[in-house]
Design an enzyme around this catalytic site. Structure first.
Site, short mmCIF file in Angstrom:
data_model
loop_
_atom_site.label_atom_id
_atom_site.label_comp_id
_atom_site.label_asym_id
_atom_site.label_seq_id
_atom_site.Cartn_x
_atom_site.Cartn_y
_atom_site.Cartn_z
N ARG A 126 17.20 54.07 -20.16
CA ARG A 126 16.79 54.18 -21.35
C ARG A 126 15.53 53.38 -21.48
NH1 ARG A 126 19.40 55.20 -27.32
NH2 ARG A 126 19.50 57.29 -26.20
N HIS A 153 13.76 63.33 -24.22
CA HIS A 153 15.23 63.25 -24.36
C HIS A 153 15.93 64.38 -23.35
CE1 HIS A 153 18.74 61.09 -25.23
NE2 HIS A 153 18.72 61.21 -26.54
N GLN A 156 19.78 64.95 -24.22
CA GLN A 156 19.83 65.71 -25.43
C GLN A 156 19.61 67.26 -25.65
OE1 GLN A 156 21.08 63.67 -28.49
NE2 GLN A 156 21.43 65.81 -29.11
N ASP A 248 15.13 65.05 -36.99
CA ASP A 248 15.44 63.72 -36.46
C ASP A 248 14.91 62.72 -37.48
OD1 ASP A 248 16.05 61.82 -34.64
OD2 ASP A 248 14.21 62.13 -33.30
N CYS A 288 19.92 65.11 -33.86
CA CYS A 288 20.40 64.34 -32.57
C CYS A 288 21.48 63.04 -33.03
CB CYS A 288 19.37 63.87 -31.60
SG CYS A 288 18.04 63.14 -32.57
N ARG A 316 27.25 66.00 -25.59
CA ARG A 316 26.54 65.10 -24.97
C ARG A 316 27.74 64.74 -23.77
NH1 ARG A 316 22.34 61.92 -26.86
NH2 ARG A 316 22.39 61.30 -24.44
#
Ligand code: CP
Ligand code: NVA
Length: 330
Positions: A126, A153, A156, A248, A288, A316
């Protein structure tokens, strides 16, 4: 961009799905890198893993394998779901906060990547720039999985697709409306929608549109898969007749200094009960997470009956177990 350098993983078949040989890129850096059939395979494997979770006699296909997690930004879901998933598959996860390793004292990314390749079987990274993630991939001999960058991402979006397919039985031909910032989440949603034939309509303020290259590529791929890709500054138009509404945060990690202009620009782009009236009555609501109630989404909608955000967060775990089996399994 997928690695094109020779790798033993570039040419192997993918036994976890029992599918015919499908080229698997060495790394999972973007959704665009994954062949469509492989996306479908990951969804189907994740469903099986989810159905077996906590029921069957556990099997440990990743026994003896170690996953390293290099994180330069905070995380709850990505970190814990990868660590738990690795544990459930019989392997081990090592969390390597970037400030706690010699990277923080000036050791080069290349040296760190080469050394870690001698110890662990894959890395989740990340970081900020996509180019830094690509550098990790370039200097490692092991798979590198994108755990979020400023650009995208992919884990996700794969979990989001799994959630949509679970709730709606299909994704092809459905309309996903994304309301808010044209950010990393938006990019991966555009890529995955285009790949599987799901329409994606983005309602965002002027100046906060998603990356034009991604939009162009998604539109081009959509011609073949049937996905209509639309970018509009009208949130109500974006939400019209949607099967799924997604939002988001307005201020992503690393953008904290842009708080004032962003709060002003995004105020008309809140997902609230008024906006929900534009969508189908049966529409689901995705986020998310983490969420800021009262900013990008009201508490009423986030915690309301159409919200599937907790299933989405759970997914996830299941999709990433499928990813781990695909990229680390025998
Ligand atoms: N959605 C997501 O990636 O959450 P975290 O930042 O908690 O990992
Ligand atoms: N766009 C958000 C996503 C967090 C999962 C961020 O990058 O902070």
């Amino acid at each position: 961009m997928a690695s094109t350098r020779p790798s033993k993983r570039n040419s192997r078949s993918t036994s976890a799905l029992g599918s015919k040989t499908l080229l698997l890129p060495k790394d999972l850096l973007t959704v665009a890198d994954i062949p469509r059939k492989k996306v479908e395979g990951l969804i189907s494997l994740a469903k099986k893993l989810k159905a077996a979770h906590g029921k069957d006699k556990p099997v440990f296909p990743l026994k003896g394998k170690t996953l390293g997690l290099i994180f330069e930004k905070p995380s709850t879901r990505t970190r814990v779901s990868f660590e738990a998933g690795m544990n459930q598959l019989g392997g081990q996860a090592l969390f390597l906060a970037s400030e706690k390793i010699q990277l923080s004292r000036g050791e080069s990314l290349a040296d760190t990547a080469k050394v870690l390749s001698r110890y662990v079987d894959a890395l989740v990274v990340r970081t900020f720039d996509q180019s830094a993630l690509e550098e990790w991939a370039q200097h490692t001999s092991i798979p590198v999985i994108n755990g979020l960058t400023d650009h995208c991402h992919p884990c996700q979006a794969l979990a989001d697709l799994l959630t949509i397919v679970e709730k709606k039985r299909r994704a092809k031909g459905l309309k996903l409306a994304y309301i808010g910032d044209g950010n990393n989440i938006t990019h991966s949603l555009l890529e995955i929608g285009a790949k599987v034939g799901m329409h994606v309509s983005v309602g965002c303020p002027a100046g906060y549109e998603p990356d034009s290259t991604i939009v162009r590529q998604a539109k081009a791929e959509g011609i073949h898969t049937g996905a209509k890709i639309e970018i509009t500054h009208d949130p109500l138009l974006a939400a019209k007749n949607a099967d799924a509404i997604y939002t988001d945060v307005w201020i992503s990690m690393g953008q904290e200094d842009q708080q004032q202009p962003r709060m002003a620009a995004f105020a008309p782009y809140q997902v609230n009960s008024q906006l929900m009236k534009q969508a189908k009555k049966t529409a689901i609501v995705l986020h998310c997470l983490p969420a800021h109630r009262g900013e990008e989404i009201t508490a009423e909608v986030l915690d309301g009956p159409q919200s599937v955000v907790l299933d989405q967060a759970e997914n996830r775990l299941h999709i990433q177990k499928a990813i781990l089996l695909e990229w680390l399994g025998k």
